[in-house]
Design an enzyme around this catalytic site. Structure first.
Site, PDB file in Angstrom:
ATOM      1  N   ARG A  26      -3.642  -3.878   3.748  1.00  9.28           N
ATOM      2  CA  ARG A  26      -3.538  -3.414   2.359  1.00  9.28           C
ATOM      3  C   ARG A  26      -2.085  -3.558   1.953  1.00  9.28           C
ATOM      4  O   ARG A  26      -1.212  -2.867   2.486  1.00  9.28           O
ATOM      5  CB  ARG A  26      -3.996  -1.955   2.259  1.00  9.28           C
ATOM      6  CG  ARG A  26      -3.895  -1.364   0.865  1.00  9.28           C
ATOM      7  CD  ARG A  26      -4.954  -1.956  -0.035  1.00  9.28           C
ATOM      8  NE  ARG A  26      -5.028  -1.194  -1.274  1.00  9.28           N
ATOM      9  CZ  ARG A  26      -5.028  -1.752  -2.470  1.00  9.28           C
ATOM     10  NH1 ARG A  26      -4.976  -3.063  -2.582  1.00  9.28           N
ATOM     11  NH2 ARG A  26      -5.106  -1.015  -3.541  1.00  9.28           N
ATOM     12  N   GLU A  28      -0.092  -2.739  -0.548  1.00 12.83           N
ATOM     13  CA  GLU A  28       0.760  -1.641  -1.016  1.00 12.83           C
ATOM     14  C   GLU A  28       1.179  -0.705   0.113  1.00 12.83           C
ATOM     15  O   GLU A  28       2.200  -0.040   0.014  1.00 12.83           O
ATOM     16  CB  GLU A  28       0.079  -0.853  -2.128  1.00 12.83           C
ATOM     17  CG  GLU A  28      -1.127  -0.062  -1.688  1.00 12.83           C
ATOM     18  CD  GLU A  28      -1.848   0.625  -2.828  1.00 12.83           C
ATOM     19  OE1 GLU A  28      -2.253   1.788  -2.643  1.00 12.83           O
ATOM     20  OE2 GLU A  28      -2.024   0.018  -3.893  1.00 12.83           O
ATOM     21  N   GLU A  93     -12.972  -8.606   3.445  1.00 14.34           N
ATOM     22  CA  GLU A  93     -12.318  -9.330   4.546  1.00 14.34           C
ATOM     23  C   GLU A  93     -12.793  -8.789   5.884  1.00 14.34           C
ATOM     24  O   GLU A  93     -13.115  -9.546   6.801  1.00 14.34           O
ATOM     25  CB  GLU A  93     -10.800  -9.147   4.494  1.00 14.34           C
ATOM     26  CG  GLU A  93     -10.052 -10.051   3.599  1.00 14.34           C
ATOM     27  CD  GLU A  93      -8.551  -9.781   3.657  1.00 14.34           C
ATOM     28  OE1 GLU A  93      -7.871 -10.218   2.723  1.00 14.34           O
ATOM     29  OE2 GLU A  93      -8.046  -9.148   4.605  1.00 14.34           O
TER      30      GLU A  93
END
Length: 164
Positions: A26, A28, A93
């Protein structure tokens, strides 16, 4: 004429691998920290690594390029972080990685970055919040697939960062 092996099973044919490693993370949470250092270290060792740097794309559909990169990788490193489950791309994913693990023999390892395996396994905290939102926007079957994928990877042995 070639004889069959005694087990009767034929190993899958070798597949073309463009990448040694596919990094799933991820952005961020981990892009400028752990994942960047990991990516650089792998490349210094000559390990061809796929990292999705195009964080400007929006939408709920994972790109064909990403799916192909997963299929063409020998190994996947899944960096689970507090906000991993908030990304439908990350969850898609993850499902693709598990599918390739089962069908193509893709090897994988999990890194728990700033999150404990039990949080991922039981989907509490930020994972619970993410799934409350997903249940409102996505069909039940898809959400259940994502939940099962997270439970499955949380059960594999991996590394826990302990915020290091």
């Amino acid at each position: 004429m070639a004889s069959k092996s005694s087990s009767g099973s034929i190993p899958p044919p070798p597949r073309a691998c463009t990448y040694h490693v596919f990094l799933s993370f991820r952005g961020e949470d981990a892009r400028g920290r752990f994942t960047s250092h990991l990516y650089d270290a792998l490349n210094r060792k000559g390990i061809t690594t796929y990292r999705d740097d195009n964080n400007l794309r929006k939408g709920n559909v994972i790109s064909d390029e990403l799916l192909k990169a997963i299929e063409e990788s020998m190994f996947a490193i899944i960096v689970l972080s507090p906000n991993y489950a908030s990304s439908t791309w990350c969850l898609d994913e993850l499902c693709k990685i598990l599918d390739c693990k089962n069908k193509l023999g893709l090897q994988m390892v999990t890194v728990f970055y700033g999150v404990e395996p039990s949080v991922v396994r039981h989907q509490i905290g930020t994972f619970q919040k993410a799934f409350k939102k997903h249940k409102k926007r996505h069909d039940r079957e898809k959400v259940q697939r994502w939940r099962e994928a997270l439970k499955q990877v949380a059960d594999y042995s991996g590394w826990t960062s302990k915020n290091q």
